[in-house]
Design an enzyme around this catalytic site. Structure first.
Site: not given
Ligand code: PEP
Ligand code: MG
Length: 606
Positions: A216, A458, A482, A529
């Site tokens: 992140h 995910e 994920d 996303c």
């Molecule tokens: C993902 O896991 O692809 C996602 C969009 O969520 P995050 O990156 O916040 O875990």
């Molecule tokens: Mg995620």
């Protein structure tokens, strides 16, 4: 063989592969590119323990002062160690007290002092910078001896370093907030919340020794549009006295003390980027439509309300993913229902009728919160994170859900639950949403309860059961970050396995294709996303696989729109057909790059 040995061997081998030393003073280090762009500027070095080394090189007139500061610090640390030695010997026996005797011996080692003298006297390093450099080199040398006993001594050396730096007034990371001039931050690590709190006016780029491509920290850097490279390995102590550094967030390079040619080359690249951005900005108010007239919903991922400005400027069709956990991570106090409500209302109102998908808290793993939401785990990505954490902390989850339903009166709000793995989790979350709506009904506050409810796809388990979820949600959003992590058994924020973390891996692609097919069959809207959709080549692939809704960081909107407007769906389908026959992520990416070079050459940086 102990795993620590394997790890250090690997680090060393990787490190030597990653460093190119040029005949000039220039040093080129290879890491993992996580946030595109080029930044050039003076380095601000944070050492491995989070100390900020205030001044690297001092004027000749200050050298005597630096010697005096060093001697005072050594005396104070020495007195402190002697005190600890006596106390510990009295309470825990002589052998324990001897730990401090050994540290005292190290502190007064004549070789240590002559190296410190040399650095301060000849190289004009500040006392803090010299201490940090010398003691880190000692610690690394001890670790390299492949002797577990001596490797343990490295910790003692670092402990002495820490104590000396404290006496020398090296301050912790906090003062990153008091910057007053542009810098490139070079650090052992930055957590997602530290990254979220970087002052964008002054932090022009950053590089870290640790970190992986899907962490992140990387995502926040992209959100803030700060060029960044992570996972470089041990490098902070190779850059003594460097004034100018270049962060190449496109290719994952950190260049220290660039020579004139390299500097010029990077200035030209930065200029090319700027002119490309101007050209792409012209597309901002045009629809994301393919050459054969298929309209793609192109949404943006945000972490903070202020990002809506960039989303509107760049013509986003809506917010496809609002990562609400950053409200927690960027403040010292637990957000109240009112704080949530204000933040969501701001986003919804600014988006002025466009859809906004609010994802409920996705805390845990590399996004640790406070209080009940903070805990230590051995495998945090497999532990109490995300919806699991929310469902066990209803006093935190309820106010958030209330705020979402209240903000929904201002526009087209949809709510989405992260990391859904089992049908029961989804049902529990939905049930709580209903309970909260009833509470709001009683309280008389304005709210909406008929908003669409979706889930992130995910976790491979959810993909395999997706037709069962389809009848219980209004939409799916595929989280490839994920999904890749859990499919490939690769920690997305771990630099050691970064090369294995690929959303274009054929196994991941098959899970995505399966999700798209289930969504189509059950007529459940689906979007992607995860970061995958922000890569123009991979976006082409997703269109070919049947996706018509993409959500990308605001910084990626212009280039993804460009690629969409340059291709037909038939071209994308042909790409997907070919890709689904390939066996390795590398082959997929090479092929996609090749197609991108044909279809949108200006997006392929030379
Ligand atoms: C993902 O896991 O692809 C996602 C969009 O969520 P995050 O990156 O916040 O875990
Ligand atoms: Mg995620």
């Amino acid at each position: 063989m102990p795993s620590t040995f394997l790890t250090s061997e690997r680090t060393r081998r990787n490190q030597s592969d990653r460093v190119i030393r040029h005949r000039s003073m220039m040093l080129e280090l290879q890491g993992i590119p996580v946030s595109p762009g080029v930044a050039i500027g003076p380095a601000l070095v944070l050492d491995a323990d989070g100390y900020r080394i205030p001044r690297c090189i001092v004027p000749a007139s200050d050298v005597e002062d630096e010697f005096a500061r060093l001697h005072t610090a050594v005396d104070l640390v020495s007195a402190h160690l002697e005190h600890s030695r006596l106390e510990t010997t009295a309470t825990a026996g002589r052998s324990t007290g001897d730990i401090f005797a050994a540290q005292l011996q190290m502190l007064h080692d004549p070789r240590l002092h002559s190296e410190l003298q040399r650095r301060i006297g000849e190289d004009r390093q500040s006392a803090a910078f010299a201490v940090s450099g010398v003691l880190h080199n000692y610690a690394s040398a001890l670790r390299r001896l492949d002797n577990p006993l001596l490797a343990d001594r490295a910790q003692d050396v670092l402990d002495i370093e820490r104590q000396l730096l404290m006496q020398l007034g090296a301050v912790t990371r906090q003062p990153l907030s008091d910057l007053s001039e542009p810098v490139i931050v070079l650090s052992h690590m930055l957590t997602p919340s530290e990254t979220a709190n970087l002052d964008r006016r002054f932090v022009k780029g950053f590089c870290t020794e640790t970190g992986g491509p899907g962490g992140h920290t990387a995502i926040v850097a992209k959100g803030l549009e700060i060029p960044a490279v992570v996972g470089i390995g041990d490098f902070l102590h190779q850059i003594a006295g460097s004034n100018c550094v270049i962060v190449d967030g496109d290719r994952g390079k950190l260049i220290v003390d660039p020579d004139d040619d390299v500097l010029e080359n990077y200035r030209e690249r930065a200029e090319y980027r700027r002119s490309l951005a101007v050209r792409l900005a012209e597309l901002s108010q045009l629809p994301a439509e393919t050459t054969d007239g298929v309209r793609i919903q192109l949404n943006a991922n945000i972490e903070f309300p202020h990002e809506t400005v960039a989303c509107i400027d760049r013509g986003a069709d809506g917010i496809g993913l609002y990562r609400t956990e950053f409200l927690y991570l960027s403040s010292d106090d637990e957000p109240s229902e009112e704080d949530h409500y204000q933040a969501y209302s701001e986003v919804v109102q600014k988006m002025d009728g466009r859809p906004v998908v609010i994802r409920t808290l996705d805390l845990g793993a590399d996004k640790m919160g406070r209080g009940n939401m903070a805990h230590r785990e051995n495998n945090p990505f497999l532990g109490l994170r995300s919806i699991r954490l929310s469902l066990r902390n209803l006093d935190v989850f309820r106010p958030q859900l209330r705020a979402v339903l209240r903000a929904a009166v201002h526009g087209d709000v949809r709510v989405m639950f992260p990391l859904i793995t089992t049908i029961n989790e989804l049902r529990q979350a939905r049930m709580l949403l209903n309970v909260v709506a009833e509470d709001l009904q009683e309280s008389g506050l304005p709210y909406r309860s008929d908003l669409p409810v979706g889930m992130m796809v995910e976790v491979p388990a959810a993909v395999m059961m997706l037709e069962h979820f389809a009848s219980e949600v209004d939409f799916f959003s595929i989280g490839t970050n994920d999904l890749a992590q859990y499919t490939l058994a690769v920690d997305r924020s771990n630099e050691y396995v970064a090369d294995l973390y690929q959303s274009s891996d054929p196994a991941v692609l098959r899970l995505i294709q399966h999700s798209i097919d289930v969504a189509a069959k059950s007529q459940t809207p689906v979007s992607v996303c995860g970061e995958m959709s922000s890569n123009p080549g991979r976006a082409l692939l997703l269109l070919g696989m049947g996706v018509r809704n993409l959500s990308v960081p605001p910084s990626a909107l212009p280039r993804v729109k460009k690629v969409i407007r340059n291709v037909s769906i038939d071209q994308c389908k042909a790409i997907a057909e070919r890709v689904m026959k390939l066996e390795a992520a590398r082959d997929v990416d090479l092929y996609l790059l090749d197609r991108l070079s044909d279809l949108a050459p200006e997006l392929v940086m030379q």
